[in-house]
Design an enzyme around this catalytic site. Structure first.
Site, short mmCIF file in Angstrom:
data_model
loop_
_atom_site.label_atom_id
_atom_site.label_comp_id
_atom_site.label_asym_id
_atom_site.label_seq_id
_atom_site.Cartn_x
_atom_site.Cartn_y
_atom_site.Cartn_z
N GLU A 119 0.64 -1.36 -0.03
CA GLU A 119 0.03 0.26 0.08
C GLU A 119 0.90 1.23 0.05
OE1 GLU A 119 -2.63 -0.15 3.26
OE2 GLU A 119 -4.03 -1.75 2.10
N HIS A 144 -6.89 -1.63 12.32
CA HIS A 144 -8.39 -2.11 12.11
C HIS A 144 -8.87 -1.85 13.66
CE1 HIS A 144 -6.38 -4.64 8.66
NE2 HIS A 144 -6.58 -3.47 8.22
N HIS A 214 -13.59 -2.58 7.15
CA HIS A 214 -12.20 -2.67 6.85
C HIS A 214 -11.32 -2.22 7.92
CE1 HIS A 214 -8.59 -2.45 3.88
NE2 HIS A 214 -8.17 -2.95 4.99
#
Length: 269
Positions: A119, A144, A214
């Site tokens: 990412e 998360h 997510h």
């Protein structure tokens, strides 16, 4: 084995601050397996000797041109690496990279040829935007948080600023320490260009954004600042969920009470 951190106390302190945050993410249960990412602009801690260091990797393509990042240096969590390991051994589970003059590629310079997170392009795109608009923010954190992700499964919380106002109302400190609230991004494929673009747009209005079902993406002055904002939002989510588990809908502070606090502490309205 020598490290780039040796005899560089300021750089070492910054990297170990990142490691401390990684430990908090793991301890909170927000970083299962290799979940989550941290990328920090450490250019201000780079001396002339580091600038002359040779690459320890081949040239890697970012996949886009980021003109504001020419000559910048970043600490990045490694791909497939675990936060719990980064907390103990940050230079074995992350790497320092140099953005090359073409602004479209980078090399790893220390300590090990640990490939940055997949990412990385998304994180670097945010950093490019931060510099472009003159922001002092240097860190991006993705993680998360359990309760916040749980709340994102309720469609009524995904309307603009609904969740922000619920979380602000649970405890005064939430608005004080996360005054811009929580942006919402409807579900998009993790790692996709669409998610990166939506995140960039939301970060013009919010410091923390929720990726539906997510996790969250936060920006801050450093890794600890980004973590703190997520932490206060998560605390409010826990208060809300605990009240619901006791069988009642929490009242929360009224809009008038929150407006009073905003005025008293000179917070954004």
């Amino acid at each position: 084995m020598s490290s780039i951190l040796d005899n560089r106390p300021a750089l070492k302190s910054e990297v170990y601050k990142i490691a401390e945050v990684a430990g908090y993410l793991w301890q909170n249960g927000w970083a299962e397996r290799n979940g989550g990412n941290i990328t920090v602009n450490i250019t201000e801690y780079i001396d002339e000797e580091i600038k002359q260091m040779p690459a320890i990797s081949e040239v890697k393509q970012i996949g886009t041109v980021l003109p504001q990042l020419k000559g910048c240096y970043f600490y990045c969590k490694g791909t497939g690496k675990r936060m719990r390991d980064l907390a103990r051994w940050p230079m074995d589970n992350g790497s320092i990279i140099r953005i090359l003059d073409d602004c479209a590629s980078y090399v790893i310079i220390a300590d090990n040829p640990v490939m940055p997170t997949s990412e990385l392009p998304s994180h670097l795109t945010v950093h490019n935007h931060l510099i472009e608009k003159g922001s002092n923010y240097k860190a991006t954190v993705h993680t998360h948080p359990i309760e916040l992700v749980a709340m994102s499964h309720n469609p009524k919380f995904l309307e603009k600023d609904v969740l922000t106002n619920i979380l602000w109302s649970m405890i005064p400190e939430t608005k004080a320490f996360c005054p811009l609230g929580l942006g919402i991004i409807p579900y998009k494929l993790p790692g996709s260009v669409e998610l990166a673009t939506a995140t960039l747009n939301e970060l013009d209005e919010y410091d923390v954004v929720m990726w539906e079902k997510h996790g969250v993406f936060a920006q801050g002055l450093d890794a600890m600042d980004a973590f703190d904002q997520i932490d206060v939002l998560s605390k409010s989510a826990k208060i809300y969920i605990n009240a619901k588990c006791m069988g009642f809908e929490p009242d929360g502070m009224s809009q008038e009470q929150m407006a009073e606090m905003s005025k008293a502490f000179n917070l954004p309205k």
